[in-house]
Design a protein around this motif. Structure first.
Motif, PDB file in Angstrom:
ATOM      1  N   LEU A 145       0.817  -1.220   0.000  1.00 52.06           N
ATOM      2  CA  LEU A 145       0.000   0.000   0.000  1.00 52.06           C
ATOM      3  C   LEU A 145       0.846   1.264   0.000  1.00 52.06           C
ATOM      4  N   VAL A 201      -7.854   5.661  -4.276  1.00 57.74           N
ATOM      5  CA  VAL A 201      -8.240   4.449  -3.545  1.00 57.74           C
ATOM      6  C   VAL A 201      -9.549   4.688  -2.807  1.00 57.74           C
ATOM      7  N   ALA A 240     -11.435   2.651   0.073  1.00 52.81           N
ATOM      8  CA  ALA A 240     -11.325   1.552   1.029  1.00 52.81           C
ATOM      9  C   ALA A 240     -12.599   1.514   1.862  1.00 52.81           C
ATOM     10  N   ASN A 253     -15.246  -0.984   4.485  1.00 52.75           N
ATOM     11  CA  ASN A 253     -15.435  -2.135   5.363  1.00 52.75           C
ATOM     12  C   ASN A 253     -16.767  -2.010   6.062  1.00 52.75           C
ATOM     13  N   ASN A 272      -8.318  -2.252   9.960  1.00 52.17           N
ATOM     14  CA  ASN A 272      -8.028  -2.376   8.536  1.00 52.17           C
ATOM     15  C   ASN A 272      -8.022  -1.018   7.845  1.00 52.17           C
ATOM     16  N   LEU A 273      -9.057  -0.234   8.087  1.00 50.69           N
ATOM     17  CA  LEU A 273      -9.162   1.062   7.417  1.00 50.69           C
ATOM     18  C   LEU A 273      -8.078   2.032   7.870  1.00 50.69           C
ATOM     19  N   ILE A 310      -4.849   0.974   6.134  1.00 51.97           N
ATOM     20  CA  ILE A 310      -4.874   1.381   4.730  1.00 51.97           C
ATOM     21  C   ILE A 310      -4.618   2.875   4.617  1.00 51.97           C
ATOM     22  N   ILE A 317     -12.109   6.756   2.567  1.00 55.83           N
ATOM     23  CA  ILE A 317     -12.300   5.682   3.540  1.00 55.83           C
ATOM     24  C   ILE A 317     -13.738   5.729   4.028  1.00 55.83           C
TER      25      ILE A 317
END
Length: 127
Positions: free
Chosen positions: A40, A47, A49, A51, A63-64, A67, A81
């Motif tokens: 990354l 991007v 991202a 979840n 995770n976020l 990232i 995000i």
């Protein structure tokens, strides 16, 4: 099955052996050793991202954040995000996010998430 003899553990010995093979196999070990932050940090393109908060396979907040931090380290400023309340790993609206719930949910993929992905693509591509 009489759980009293097994300490109330619901799995049979054969099931435990199969799970053990799955979690110690080459693919799973490779997955667990992989550090996506390394890859990354090299990403320079836009991007998105996303979840679900009910995802029990990927902890969305960690995770976020990973990232986002990895992309910032690369100097990537075009990052979106989004975390969705009450969505599981498959982006289905869910009660608990557990995999045994997947087949019980009529929805295959959230229309809300699909619309957000579509809008993001159109925005990024200037359409």
């Amino acid at each position: 099955m009489d759980n009293s003899k097994k300490g109330n553990f619901p799995l049979q010995e054969e099931e435990i052996a199969q799970l053990s093979k799955q979690f110690t196999g080459v693919w799973m070990v490779g997955l667990l050793k992989n550090d996506p932050a390394v890859a990354l940090a090299k990403v320079k393109i836009p991007v998105l991202a996303i979840n679900g908060k009910n995802d029990v396979q990927v902890i969305s907040s960690i995770n976020l954040l990973t990232i986002e931090n990895s992309l910032k380290k690369a100097g990537n400023k075009n990052v979106t995000i989004k975390e969705y309340d009450n969505f599981n790993h498959l982006f289905q609206e869910s009660k608990n996010g557990l995999p045994n719930e997947y087949s019980e949910i009529k929805q295959t993929f959230s229309p809300e998430v699909l619309e957000d992905v579509k809008s993001w693509i159109l925005e990024v591509t200037g359409n």
